[in-house]
Design a protein around this motif. Structure first.
Motif, PDB file in Angstrom:
ATOM      1  N   THR A 330     -15.839   9.951  -6.964  1.00  0.00           N
ATOM      2  CA  THR A 330     -15.025   9.875  -5.719  1.00  0.00           C
ATOM      3  C   THR A 330     -14.107   8.879  -5.704  1.00  0.00           C
ATOM      4  OG1 THR A 330     -16.739  10.892  -4.495  1.00  0.00           O
ATOM      5  CG2 THR A 330     -15.160   9.603  -3.313  1.00  0.00           C
ATOM      6  N   VAL A 331     -12.826   8.884  -5.504  1.00  0.00           N
ATOM      7  CA  VAL A 331     -11.919   7.818  -5.754  1.00  0.00           C
ATOM      8  C   VAL A 331     -11.384   7.629  -4.302  1.00  0.00           C
ATOM      9  CG1 VAL A 331      -9.486   7.242  -6.507  1.00  0.00           C
ATOM     10  CG2 VAL A 331     -11.010   8.839  -7.799  1.00  0.00           C
ATOM     11  N   GLY A 332     -11.674   6.332  -3.937  1.00  0.00           N
ATOM     12  CA  GLY A 332     -11.310   5.863  -2.467  1.00  0.00           C
ATOM     13  C   GLY A 332     -10.283   4.693  -2.754  1.00  0.00           C
ATOM     14  N   GLU A 333      -9.979   4.116  -1.384  1.00  0.00           N
ATOM     15  CA  GLU A 333      -8.956   3.197  -1.145  1.00  0.00           C
ATOM     16  C   GLU A 333      -9.492   2.089  -0.352  1.00  0.00           C
ATOM     17  OE1 GLU A 333      -4.033   2.782  -0.124  1.00  0.00           O
ATOM     18  OE2 GLU A 333      -5.348   4.533   0.457  1.00  0.00           O
ATOM     19  N   ALA A 334      -9.434   0.948  -0.770  1.00  0.00           N
ATOM     20  CA  ALA A 334      -9.942  -0.388  -0.223  1.00  0.00           C
ATOM     21  C   ALA A 334      -8.587  -0.901   0.708  1.00  0.00           C
ATOM     22  CB  ALA A 334     -10.230  -1.506  -1.243  1.00  0.00           C
ATOM     23  N   LYS A 335      -8.808  -0.834   1.809  1.00  0.00           N
ATOM     24  CA  LYS A 335      -7.700  -1.090   2.890  1.00  0.00           C
ATOM     25  C   LYS A 335      -8.326  -1.924   4.293  1.00  0.00           C
ATOM     26  CE  LYS A 335      -3.451   0.963   4.421  1.00  0.00           C
ATOM     27  NZ  LYS A 335      -2.586   1.967   4.621  1.00  0.00           N
ATOM     28  N   LEU A 336      -7.768  -3.068   4.589  1.00  0.00           N
ATOM     29  CA  LEU A 336      -8.052  -3.743   5.690  1.00  0.00           C
ATOM     30  C   LEU A 336      -7.058  -3.589   6.838  1.00  0.00           C
ATOM     31  CD1 LEU A 336      -9.897  -6.950   4.709  1.00  0.00           C
ATOM     32  CD2 LEU A 336     -10.598  -5.344   6.375  1.00  0.00           C
ATOM     33  N   LYS A 337      -7.600  -3.749   7.958  1.00  0.00           N
ATOM     34  CA  LYS A 337      -6.311  -3.901   8.892  1.00  0.00           C
ATOM     35  C   LYS A 337      -6.818  -4.967   9.831  1.00  0.00           C
ATOM     36  CE  LYS A 337      -3.747  -1.531  12.366  1.00  0.00           C
ATOM     37  NZ  LYS A 337      -3.452  -0.178  13.154  1.00  0.00           N
ATOM     38  N   ILE A 338      -5.876  -6.015  10.483  1.00  0.00           N
ATOM     39  CA  ILE A 338      -6.112  -6.910  11.470  1.00  0.00           C
ATOM     40  C   ILE A 338      -5.164  -7.022  12.726  1.00  0.00           C
ATOM     41  CG2 ILE A 338      -5.556  -8.623  10.263  1.00  0.00           C
ATOM     42  CD1 ILE A 338      -7.668 -10.553  11.474  1.00  0.00           C
ATOM     43  N   SER A 339      -5.495  -6.999  13.803  1.00  0.00           N
ATOM     44  CA  SER A 339      -4.679  -7.360  14.935  1.00  0.00           C
ATOM     45  C   SER A 339      -5.102  -8.298  15.905  1.00  0.00           C
ATOM     46  CB  SER A 339      -4.091  -5.865  15.592  1.00  0.00           C
ATOM     47  OG  SER A 339      -5.395  -5.388  16.101  1.00  0.00           O
ATOM     48  N   ILE A 340      -3.949  -8.951  16.560  1.00  0.00           N
ATOM     49  CA  ILE A 340      -4.246  -9.892  17.622  1.00  0.00           C
ATOM     50  C   ILE A 340      -3.428  -9.994  18.957  1.00  0.00           C
ATOM     51  CG2 ILE A 340      -3.034 -11.705  16.421  1.00  0.00           C
ATOM     52  CD1 ILE A 340      -4.920 -13.776  17.587  1.00  0.00           C
ATOM     53  N   SER A 341      -4.020  -9.829  19.752  1.00  0.00           N
ATOM     54  CA  SER A 341      -3.255  -9.902  21.124  1.00  0.00           C
ATOM     55  C   SER A 341      -3.356 -10.911  22.078  1.00  0.00           C
ATOM     56  CB  SER A 341      -3.346  -8.436  22.091  1.00  0.00           C
ATOM     57  OG  SER A 341      -4.775  -8.375  22.177  1.00  0.00           O
TER      58      SER A 341
END
Length: 562
Positions: A330-341
């Motif tokens: 299984t080929v996956g992708e490492a990805k992060l997301k961050i947001s600030i309000s």
């Protein structure tokens, strides 16, 4: 002369004594009952005579016929011959001497007991005992009794004979098929016959059984087994290692071994050890593989797509020998997301909440997730942080542990700005992932908030805070509306109006005064007075109904306006 006279006198005395003893013994024999000696001389049961018929019999001596061999289909299962494994089982050593590991041979004995003498009008009872005196079972045990001539046809047998047949000479044979006699087992047959005349009766019984051995000579031949392994999880655009093991499981060489691997289209071959002879499909020619030996192939490939893929491996050799295996990755992708309000406006020295959202938007698990918020310069004060956040120098930090694919975490940090101005807050998140091929990889993401204007005021202002920055349809949130009077003058009869967006539904309202809901709006009754430096708080609980960007708005009035 005197000496000889003494010797003669002594001898006469011994002779006289001997005559006296002889007369006493003769007198005692004369007192015995006639026939008493004959009774003591004959035991009740004796073995049958082994010699031919007496001379006065007109019949010739009896010669037992050879036992009739059983047909092959009735043969008992053979006990396998035990031969030592290795060189000792070769023909040369077996011919040189007896096999010391041969199984035991059965030995069956037949004992016949019969009375030595009976009256002419009485029957003769024979006891035939068959005993296996060995440690091996005897199969197809057959007892044959040839009846004497001149006996009554009424025969008593226990158990009854399995078969009765006539011979060519006119004799009658009784047969008992006893089957298998186990080691140490005895089986008894009782046979009673009645003679017709006064002639002596001779009865003959025989036993036969089967014993054999079966040996197997194996023909050496090759066998093949293939095993393909791949990491269960790989990362997109990173190398994935595959291993192929080809084993000869037989005792003969495996000739002309060829390995083919149908690599999925999403995977691109990079290198191999050994290198393949062809790449579409991947093909390796390994030549010959000796008995019980293994050949290994390793190669690397890169996936340019995410998903689950399977490569199929096949091994062929001379003589039609083949095997197949497959492995999935299984080929996956490492990805992060961050947001600030952050709020657009706040008063000096009032709490300024910053909502931080961290999400794993990839397809592989993330570990050791660390969030840091670098506090804005200018004497900004740290007030509090949620979810175990802490201040370390000029940073607010969180250790979130692991994040599953699709998982979100909401964080809150509250700051206080001492002077008017425009402020921005920057955050960063770092995490690790663990592909099977190497040590942990690291990824990071950054975000920066919109400007928050910090200002001074002397009239009441509204502040809107929320407990989360992201909502999924069906989730609930709480908005807190604060009416704050920064001045010194009192404000009479202030009231608050809140408008909830159409993407949300109102669940509950609470506050300093009673709230009345009219559609998507909530009117809070005026309070009597709002003193200088005082604040009034109101809360509205909502639920997300549909996706989209939703904004909640609020106003206040001093009661003199509609």
């Amino acid at each position: 002369m005197k000496v000889w006279l003494r010797l003669v006198r002594g001898m006469r005395g011994w002779v006289v004594t001997g005559w006296i003893v002889a007369l006493a013994v003769a007198f005692s024999w004369a007192q015995m009952v006639p026939g008493e000696m004959a009774e003591y001389s004959e035991p009740p049961l004796i073995e049958p005579p082994q010699s031919p018929q007496p001379p006065h019999s007109p019949r010739p001596p009896f010669m037992p016929p050879p036992p009739t061999p059983l047909p092959p289909e009735q043969a008992a299962p053979f006990a396998p011959a035990l031969a030592p494994v290795g060189p000792s089982s070769e023909w040369g050593e077996m011919i040189g001497g007896a096999n010391r590991l041969a199984p035991p041979t059965p030995v069956v004995q037949l004992h016949v007991r019969a009375p030595a003498q009976v009256s002419p009008d009485r029957e003769i009872e024979y006891r035939l005992t068959v005993e296996n005196v060995s440690s091996a079972p005897a199969h197809h045990v057959l007892v044959r009794d040839r009846l004497p001539r001149g006996v009554d046809k009424n025969i008593r047998a226990e158990p009854k004979a399995t078969e009765q047949k006539k011979t060519k000479d006119g004799d009658t044979d009784l047969l008992w098929d006893l089957g298998t006699v186990k080691p140490g087992e005895q089986k008894v047959i009782v046979l009673a016959i009645k003679p017709k005349g006064n002639e002596d009766v001779q009865n003959r019984a025989y036993v036969q059984f089967e014993y054999g051995q079966k040996v197997t000579t194996r023909i050496a031949k090759p066998g093949v087994r293939v095993k393909t392994t791949a990491p269960p999880l790989a990362i997109r655009y990173e190398a994935v290692s595959f291993q192929i093991e080809v084993a000869n499981t037989g005792a003969a060489p495996l000739r002309n071994v060829v390995v083919t691997d149908e690599l999925p289209v999403a995977l691109e071959f990079v290198s191999g050890k050994p290198e393949p002879h062809a790449d579409k499909p991947l093909t390796w020619k390994l030549g010959d593989v000796p008995p019980y030996q293994i050949r290994r192939i390793e190669y690397q490939a890169i996936s340019k797509q995410t998903g689950t893929f399977r490569n199929n491996v096949k091994v062929t050799a001379a003589g039609g020998v083949s095997a197949a295996d497959s492995a999935g990755v299984t080929v996956g992708e490492a990805k992060l997301k961050i947001s600030i309000s952050a709020p657009q406006r706040r008063l000096v020295n009032r709490p300024v909440p910053y909502h931080i959202t961290v999400g794993n938007v990839g397809s592989v698990p993330l570990t050791n997730v660390q969030v840091s918020d670098e506090l804005p310069p200018g004497g900004v004060a740290f007030v509090s942080a949620s979810s175990g956040g802490r201040r370390e120098g000029g940073f607010a930090r969180w250790s979130l542990g692991n994040l599953k694919p699709g998982e979100l975490r909401s964080l809150l940090v509250v700051l206080r700005m001492p002077t008017p101005g425009r402020y921005r807050n920057a955050v960063q998140v770092q995490a690790s992932y663990s592909p099977a091929e190497r040590a942990d990889g690291n990824i990071e993401a950054k975000a920066r908030s919109e400007e928050t204007r910090i200002e001074s005021a002397r009239v009441p202002v509204l502040e809107i805070d929320k407990n989360t920055d992201w909502l999924v349809v069906g989730q609930k949130a709480i908005y807190t509306i604060r009416l704050f009077n920064p001045g010194k003058d009192n404000v009479l009869h202030p009231s608050v109006l809140v408008e909830v967006p159409n993407e949300m539904s109102i669940i509950a309202v609470r506050g300093e005064s009673t709230g009345q809901q009219r559609g998507q709006k909530v009117f809070f009754d005026p309070v009597k007075v709002l003193d200088g430096g005082e604040e009034k708080a109101y809360t509205i609980e909502v639920e997300a109904k549909k996706a989209g960007e939703a904004k909640l708005r609020a106003w206040w009035t001093d009661g003199r306006q509609e």
